[in-house]
Motif scaffolding. Structure first.
Motif, PDB file in Angstrom:
ATOM      1  N   THR A  29       0.829  -1.201   0.000  1.00 27.22           N
ATOM      2  CA  THR A  29       0.000   0.000   0.000  1.00 27.22           C
ATOM      3  C   THR A  29       0.862   1.249   0.000  1.00 27.22           C
ATOM      4  OG1 THR A  29      -1.798  -1.114   1.180  1.00 27.22           O
ATOM      5  CG2 THR A  29      -1.783   1.292   1.245  1.00 27.22           C
ATOM      6  N   GLU A  30       0.583   2.135  -0.940  1.00 30.47           N
ATOM      7  CA  GLU A  30       1.288   3.423  -1.024  1.00 30.47           C
ATOM      8  C   GLU A  30       0.298   4.522  -0.649  1.00 30.47           C
ATOM      9  OE1 GLU A  30       2.557   3.591  -5.049  1.00 30.47           O
ATOM     10  OE2 GLU A  30       3.695   1.719  -4.930  1.00 30.47           O
ATOM     11  N   THR A  31       0.678   5.342   0.317  1.00 29.41           N
ATOM     12  CA  THR A  31      -0.224   6.376   0.841  1.00 29.41           C
ATOM     13  C   THR A  31       0.375   7.752   0.618  1.00 29.41           C
ATOM     14  OG1 THR A  31      -0.898   4.834   2.593  1.00 29.41           O
ATOM     15  CG2 THR A  31      -1.468   7.155   2.900  1.00 29.41           C
ATOM     16  N   ARG A  32      -0.476   8.685   0.215  1.00 29.94           N
ATOM     17  CA  ARG A  32      -0.044  10.087   0.132  1.00 29.94           C
ATOM     18  C   ARG A  32      -1.141  10.977   0.709  1.00 29.94           C
ATOM     19  NH1 ARG A  32      -2.586  12.840  -3.974  1.00 29.94           N
ATOM     20  NH2 ARG A  32      -3.487  11.580  -5.660  1.00 29.94           N
ATOM     21  N   GLN A  33      -0.734  12.137   1.175  1.00 26.30           N
ATOM     22  CA  GLN A  33      -1.681  13.085   1.748  1.00 26.30           C
ATOM     23  C   GLN A  33      -2.149  14.027   0.649  1.00 26.30           C
ATOM     24  OE1 GLN A  33      -0.425  14.741   5.447  1.00 26.30           O
ATOM     25  NE2 GLN A  33      -2.042  16.278   5.540  1.00 26.30           N
ATOM     26  N   LYS A  34      -3.471  14.097   0.446  1.00 20.01           N
ATOM     27  CA  LYS A  34      -4.009  14.973  -0.613  1.00 20.01           C
ATOM     28  C   LYS A  34      -4.590  16.262  -0.054  1.00 20.01           C
ATOM     29  CE  LYS A  34      -8.505  12.604  -0.768  1.00 20.01           C
ATOM     30  NZ  LYS A  34      -9.516  11.962  -1.638  1.00 20.01           N
ATOM     31  N   PHE A  39      -6.233  11.436   3.251  1.00 19.11           N
ATOM     32  CA  PHE A  39      -5.250  10.560   2.625  1.00 19.11           C
ATOM     33  C   PHE A  39      -5.867   9.768   1.473  1.00 19.11           C
ATOM     34  CE2 PHE A  39      -4.136  11.222   7.040  1.00 19.11           C
ATOM     35  CZ  PHE A  39      -2.808  11.586   6.960  1.00 19.11           C
ATOM     36  N   THR A  41      -4.753   6.243  -1.112  1.00 19.09           N
ATOM     37  CA  THR A  41      -3.790   5.167  -1.362  1.00 19.09           C
ATOM     38  C   THR A  41      -3.947   4.658  -2.789  1.00 19.09           C
ATOM     39  OG1 THR A  41      -5.210   3.297  -0.771  1.00 19.09           O
ATOM     40  CG2 THR A  41      -4.109   4.447   1.045  1.00 19.09           C
ATOM     41  N   ASN A  42      -2.978   3.859  -3.208  1.00 16.00           N
ATOM     42  CA  ASN A  42      -3.084   3.213  -4.512  1.00 16.00           C
ATOM     43  C   ASN A  42      -4.276   2.263  -4.552  1.00 16.00           C
ATOM     44  OD1 ASN A  42      -1.457   1.714  -2.589  1.00 16.00           O
ATOM     45  ND2 ASN A  42      -0.990   0.251  -4.220  1.00 16.00           N
ATOM     46  N   GLU A  68     -11.971  10.301  -6.083  1.00 18.46           N
ATOM     47  CA  GLU A  68     -10.618  10.472  -6.608  1.00 18.46           C
ATOM     48  C   GLU A  68     -10.602  10.904  -8.073  1.00 18.46           C
ATOM     49  OE1 GLU A  68      -8.791  10.466  -4.189  1.00 18.46           O
ATOM     50  OE2 GLU A  68      -9.959   9.245  -2.792  1.00 18.46           O
ATOM     51  N   THR A  89     -10.628   5.380   4.461  1.00 21.01           N
ATOM     52  CA  THR A  89      -9.224   5.184   4.076  1.00 21.01           C
ATOM     53  C   THR A  89      -8.294   5.214   5.283  1.00 21.01           C
ATOM     54  OG1 THR A  89      -9.585   6.117   1.862  1.00 21.01           O
ATOM     55  CG2 THR A  89      -7.330   6.088   2.668  1.00 21.01           C
ATOM     56  N   THR A  90      -8.560   6.105   6.237  1.00 18.45           N
ATOM     57  CA  THR A  90      -7.699   6.191   7.420  1.00 18.45           C
ATOM     58  C   THR A  90      -7.723   4.885   8.202  1.00 18.45           C
ATOM     59  OG1 THR A  90      -8.017   8.594   7.570  1.00 18.45           O
ATOM     60  CG2 THR A  90      -7.232   7.462   9.548  1.00 18.45           C
TER      61      THR A  90
END
Length: 268
Positions: A29-34, A39, A41-42, A68, A89-90
């Motif tokens: 899992t790759e997570t980024r803050q938008k 957050f 993830t992929n 998204e 998601t969190t």
């Protein structure tokens, strides 16, 4: 089952498979803050793609609005699918097994079909307008509480709108004093589905987005609940401030909320 609801179920299960696989393999899992406290993830993106591809295969002319992907405009604007591929998601990122796929179909602005799918528990909540609500094919009804006494309520903290913290905490305190207990589980769609199934007696939250409640609000209404904004009106779709319960509990919740409404929330 209505053919469009059938497609919604298929799309939700396809997305659920992606999510369950991702949850079982957290190292991938790759997570980024938008945004602030927000957050992606992929897995969110892959699940949303699974939904879009499933819907487009059957209804290429329909519009799809996703958390998204934004708005994917189709040639027939009367049909809009409102999608949250991974609500919670969190929770997902932190290994908490409480999240869901939420899919609603609006026809000329009115929600007609809705599905919420919890892939961990394999629970599928669904509704067609005017035909009642179901959980895994069995009819569900909201609870029968007559006031807040002995009720269990659900809520969501305004983590994206912390400037409303004082107003919200005032509501929370007064609700807590009157009811038996309060749950904050982290997925608005499942909160609404749980009201529909009678697992909790009422739910309130502020600052929601359309994909958070599009499916859940129909499922709850079809199970006998009422969904309003904070002043008892019908503008929750615009404001994102939502209360949901059976008619008697709703009346008590609105009276409690009203005591703590700042001008900015009272107008929405």
């Amino acid at each position: 089952m209505h053919p469009m609801l059938n497609i919604a179920v298929r799309a939700a299960r396809n997305a659920g498979h992606v999510i369950a696989k991702g949850f079982a393999n957290p190292d991938n899992t790759e997570t980024r803050q938008k945004g602030l406290n927000d957050f992606v993830t992929n897995v969110d993106l892959d699940a949303e793609n699974a939904i879009v591809n499933t819907i487009r295969k059957s209804y290429p002319e329909h519009t799809i609005i996703g958390e998204e992907c934004g708005e994917l405009t189709g040639s027939n604007p009367d049909y809009q699918w409102v999608v949250d591929a991974l609500d919670g998601t969190t929770n997902f990122v932190n290994g908490i097994p409480h999240f869901a796929v939420s899919i609603a179909l609006k026809v000329k602005g009115r929600t007609e079909q809705a599905v919420i799918y919890d892939p961990i528990r394999d629970e599928l909540f669904s509704a067609s307008r005017g035909a009642g609500a179901q959980l895994n094919g069995y009819r569900i009804r909201t609870g029968k509480a007559k006031d807040l006494t002995s009720t269990v309520l659900a809520t969501g903290f305004p983590f994206k709108q912390k400037h409303h913290a004082d107003a919200y905490l005032g509501m929370f305190k007064d609700m807590f004093i009157q009811c038996a207990d309060i749950r904050r589980a982290g997925a608005a769609s499942l909160d609404l589905a749980y009201v529909a199934a009678g697992r909790v007696d009422g739910y309130w939250e502020l600052g929601l987005k359309p994909w958070d409640f599009a499916a859940g609000s129909l499922i709850a209404r079809e199970a006998g609940a009422i969904v309003t904004d904070f002043v008892g009106g019908h503008h929750f779709e615009r404001s994102g401030n939502l209360v949901c319960a059976n008619p008697k509990v709703l009346k008590s919740m609105l009276a409690t909320i009203r005591e703590h409404l700042p001008e900015s929330l009272a107008q929405a």
